[in-house]
Design an enzyme around this catalytic site. Structure first.
Site, PDB file in Angstrom:
ATOM      1  N   ASP A  41      -2.136  -0.692   5.892  1.00  0.00           N
ATOM      2  CA  ASP A  41      -2.474  -0.217   7.241  1.00  0.00           C
ATOM      3  C   ASP A  41      -3.979  -0.313   7.527  1.00  0.00           C
ATOM      4  O   ASP A  41      -4.385  -0.114   8.672  1.00  0.00           O
ATOM      5  CB  ASP A  41      -1.973   1.223   7.469  1.00  0.00           C
ATOM      6  CG  ASP A  41      -2.609   2.218   6.514  1.00  0.00           C
ATOM      7  OD1 ASP A  41      -2.867   1.842   5.345  1.00  0.00           O
ATOM      8  OD2 ASP A  41      -2.837   3.372   6.912  1.00  0.00           O
ATOM      9  N   ASP A  68      -0.347   4.988   0.971  1.00  0.00           N
ATOM     10  CA  ASP A  68      -0.635   5.914   2.075  1.00  0.00           C
ATOM     11  C   ASP A  68      -0.560   5.206   3.413  1.00  0.00           C
ATOM     12  O   ASP A  68      -1.280   4.236   3.651  1.00  0.00           O
ATOM     13  CB  ASP A  68      -2.029   6.529   1.904  1.00  0.00           C
ATOM     14  CG  ASP A  68      -2.130   7.282   0.586  1.00  0.00           C
ATOM     15  OD1 ASP A  68      -1.107   7.783   0.105  1.00  0.00           O
ATOM     16  OD2 ASP A  68      -3.248   7.351   0.041  1.00  0.00           O
ATOM     17  N   ASP A  79       0.837  -1.193   0.000  1.00  0.00           N
ATOM     18  CA  ASP A  79       0.000   0.000   0.000  1.00  0.00           C
ATOM     19  C   ASP A  79       0.881   1.256   0.000  1.00  0.00           C
ATOM     20  O   ASP A  79       2.036   1.200   0.428  1.00  0.00           O
ATOM     21  CB  ASP A  79      -0.861  -0.058   1.273  1.00  0.00           C
ATOM     22  CG  ASP A  79      -1.782   1.125   1.429  1.00  0.00           C
ATOM     23  OD1 ASP A  79      -2.266   1.654   0.410  1.00  0.00           O
ATOM     24  OD2 ASP A  79      -2.022   1.521   2.592  1.00  0.00           O
TER      25      ASP A  79
END
Lengths: 187, 187
Positions: free
Chosen positions: A136, A13, A11
């Site tokens: 996250d 961000d 990922d």
């Protein structure tokens, strides 16, 4: 020995790009209030700030995604992983369509060694099939087809049903362990 | 009855967006030479034109992807498919990064009923895992995880190792057959 490398989806961000740092810096710049990483523990990012509307505006502001700081250690460890794995950058950019080209430019600047063939900008990640996902957000980790690895963030700090890594150094250690285990099983 | 809908990935260029028509129209506008669909049979798109460099320039020209004509029947049939399937638009936009936002805007204009969650802009499609892939390129169809369905294009007209559909009407018919077969097997 398998001919085909295993695949890792990473990922952007909150994993290779430090969104929390940018939100803290911009909020301090514009409102004179310094929110700490500790203030962000256990809440969605906007909820950690006195005026959460400002955060939603930042996410739509040209330049926000283009100027995100790189997460410490991410560049070096991603390069190391690429020796043994096919690495894909998988980002939910479609939620903020103006960020599409900014995210591409950001990757070109900081991760120029990642081919355009290995960049995926999507909405929902549920049809992405890789052996590992480093992310996250539990909305992605809970439904991924491979092994989920949760990169630490304030908003996920109270979640305990995924393996957590706190830093890119811990990602390096985890994949060293995975490779060593794989080698010992192959003996 | 399965709870979860089957998934279909649908390519943009050459499948829901008529790239051949745009190339023919622009080349005629700029060079006064009218290339026919027949001239495009059996070759990569640029090779069908006297000056193939022009074609590469078009693909990098702002507005090219934003103004592509919709493939006839695509809107209606995609809407029908969405009743029974989770439909994802999966496009190799990363090869032309300036097209990223144009492609998003194009989808918003012509396919506003497709959620941003179901749009995927990628390079290589090999980590996309859906039950079906409708695409015109064998580089995608050969390695897809689901059932490949080849949408007819000049450049793939000599390929015969995938099921071919020539029009969106044929896509409708094919999926009617698939659903009927599935129902009869469930009895």
């Amino acid at each position: 020995m398998k001919n085909k490398k295993e695949t890792i989806a990473i990922d952007m961000d909150g994993v290779i790009a430090d969104v929390e740092a940018q939100l803290i810096a911009w909020y301090h710049r514009d409102h004179g209030i310094l929110i700490s990483r500790e203030d962000m523990i256990g809440k969605p990012e906007p909820d950690a700030f006195p005026n959460k509307e400002v955060i939603f505006e930042y996410l739509q502001t040209p330049g926000f995604f283009r100027t995100l700081p790189v997460m410490p250690g991410a560049i070096e460890v991603v390069q190391e992983l690429m020796k043994d794995y096919d690495v894909y950058i998988v980002t939910a950019a479609m939620e903020f369509p103006l960020s599409l080209y900014e995210k591409y430019q950001w990757l070109q600047e900081h991760f120029p060694f990642i081919s355009w063939k290995n960049i995926i900008m999507c909405g929902d990640k549920s049809v992405i099939d890789t052996d590992y996902l480093i992310d996250d957000h539990i909305k992605n980790l809970d439904f991924c087809k491979g092994r989920p690895i949760m990169f630490n963030a304030g908003h996920n700090s109270n979640i305990d049903h995924h393996q957590r890594v706190n830093t890119w150094g811990e990602v390096r250690t985890l994949f060293n362990d995975i490779r060593n285990l794989s080698k010992s099983e192959a003996v």
